[in-house]
Design an enzyme around this catalytic site. Structure first.
Site, PDB file in Angstrom:
ATOM      1  N   LEU A 279       9.523   0.781 -28.173  1.00 54.20           N
ATOM      2  CA  LEU A 279       9.959  -0.587 -28.439  1.00 54.20           C
ATOM      3  C   LEU A 279      11.374  -0.598 -29.010  1.00 54.20           C
ATOM      4  CD1 LEU A 279       6.688  -1.842 -30.140  1.00 54.20           C
ATOM      5  CD2 LEU A 279       7.702  -2.949 -28.128  1.00 54.20           C
TER       6      LEU A 279
ATOM      7  N   ASN B 248       7.060   8.442 -29.879  1.00 49.00           N
ATOM      8  CA  ASN B 248       7.889   7.856 -28.824  1.00 49.00           C
ATOM      9  C   ASN B 248       7.505   6.408 -28.520  1.00 49.00           C
ATOM     10  OD1 ASN B 248      10.177   8.573 -27.226  1.00 49.00           O
ATOM     11  ND2 ASN B 248       8.918   8.451 -25.379  1.00 49.00           N
ATOM     12  N   LYS B 249       6.752   5.769 -29.415  1.00 51.75           N
ATOM     13  CA  LYS B 249       6.283   4.405 -29.171  1.00 51.75           C
ATOM     14  C   LYS B 249       7.264   3.357 -29.687  1.00 51.75           C
ATOM     15  CE  LYS B 249       1.533   6.086 -29.368  1.00 51.75           C
ATOM     16  NZ  LYS B 249       0.305   6.191 -30.194  1.00 51.75           N
ATOM     17  N   ILE B 250       8.118   3.750 -30.605  1.00 51.73           N
ATOM     18  CA  ILE B 250       9.222   2.925 -31.079  1.00 51.73           C
ATOM     19  C   ILE B 250      10.474   3.790 -31.058  1.00 51.73           C
ATOM     20  CG2 ILE B 250      10.198   1.693 -33.061  1.00 51.73           C
ATOM     21  CD1 ILE B 250       7.426   0.868 -33.880  1.00 51.73           C
TER      22      ILE B 250
ATOM     23  N   ALA C 211       5.244   5.696 -35.552  1.00 47.16           N
ATOM     24  CA  ALA C 211       5.274   5.433 -34.110  1.00 47.16           C
ATOM     25  C   ALA C 211       6.506   6.046 -33.457  1.00 47.16           C
ATOM     26  CB  ALA C 211       5.226   3.930 -33.855  1.00 47.16           C
TER      27      ALA C 211
END
Length: 312
Positions: A256, A284-286, A280
């Site tokens: 994100l 690698n999610k943010i 996160a």
């Protein structure tokens, strides 16, 4: 013994963005105060405003308990005004939205009412919200039994988000999240759709109808949206599956670009619900350079403040 009528006097009412116009500058007050939690609200508001201008994919992620409150109408309004273009939520959201769209009335109560007494009086308690038996399960069962056969007649297999649009199309309540999503063609992604009254009734009716839900098509849709967007952002209210599904899919575009968490959960127990944005980042999610904020507090207080700030 308290009379049932004495408990079911004051209904919960939905709010709209227009109810918050007089408070549109309230974040400026918090900016002056600044200390402690005020700073998080100010930072979160600034990030949300930038996200809405800059990100072409904007997630609204929330848990079902909030839909039993007046935030339901606010969520619908945020969708209708175009602030968010995808919803990720839990199965109970569908339950509460349908129940309240078709005559179910929820009431103001207390956390401290005797639950054994409530059971005898045929009243569910959701925090301090009272849900009469007749306003919940029976209503949802009747809705599914009424509408699913006509939907299944034309579509033997259907993505869950399209099924929810079909139900939204049949709702006239302007405070309905499903109605707003149908009107704006905003997909409502419910990865745990079978977890609740709506999902259970779908299962029961599927035994009599030639009908299937294709959840892989929901995954295909969210995959296409994430892969094709330039920037993505999310307002994530609460935790659990709705939070994880939102950040999970964004790892495939390197995370994100914007994230605002509203939560009461803490990270010391290692839970997903309590994990901060910085955790996160490691998944690698943010993105490491993303703009993010965590606001600790009750969503029924924090979310109206954030929503009001969008009007300034």
């Amino acid at each position: 013994m308290i009379n049932r009528e004495d408990l079911l006097k004051n209904p919960v009412e939905d709010i709209a963005l227009s109810d918050l116009e007089k408070y549109s500058d309230i974040v400026n007050v918090f900016d002056k105060i600044y200390g402690f939690s005020s700073e998080g609200i100010v930072r979160g508001s600034k990030i949300l405003k930038e996200m809405i201008k800059d990100a072409d994919l904007r997630f609204l992620s929330f848990t079902a308990n909030l839909v039993s409150t007046g935030l339901r109408g606010l969520f619908a309004d945020l969708v209708k005004r175009g602030y968010f273009n995808i919803i990720v939520t839990t199965g109970g959201t569908i339950d509460h939205d349908l129940a309240r769209s078709f005559g179910g009335v929820y009431y103001k109560g207390s956390f401290d009412i005797d639950d054994a007494m409530l059971k005898d009086l045929e009243i569910h308690r959701l925090g301090n919200v009272l849900v009469p038996f007749e306003s919940y399960g029976k209503v949802i069962e009747e809705i599914v039994r009424k509408f699913l056969p006509e939907i299944a007649k034309d579509k033997k297999e259907i993505p869950a988000y399209e099924l929810l649009w079909e139900f939204g199309k049949r709702i006239s309540d302007s405070n309905s999240i499903l109605r707003a999503a149908y009107e704006k063609k905003v997909p409502v992604i419910v990865p745990g759709i079978v977890d609740g009254s709506f999902g259970t009734n779908l299962f029961i009716q599927s035994q009599f109808l030639n009908f299937k839900i294709n959840l892989f098509e929901d995954m295909r849709l969210i995959k296409d949206l994430v892969f094709s967007c330039k920037k993505s952002g999310a307002l994530i209210i609460g935790g659990g599956i709705s939070k994880h599904h939102t950040i999970w899919w964004n790892q495939f575009k390197d995370g994100l670009d914007y994230a605002v968490y509203v939560t009461t959960a803490q990270e010391y127990d290692g839970s997903l619900s309590g994990a901060k944005p910085r955790e996160a980042i490691s998944w690698n999610k943010i993105r490491p350079n993303a703009k993010h904020a965590t606001i600790y507090g009750d969503a029924t207080i924090i979310v109206p403040i954030l929503a009001a700030s969008l009007l300034s």
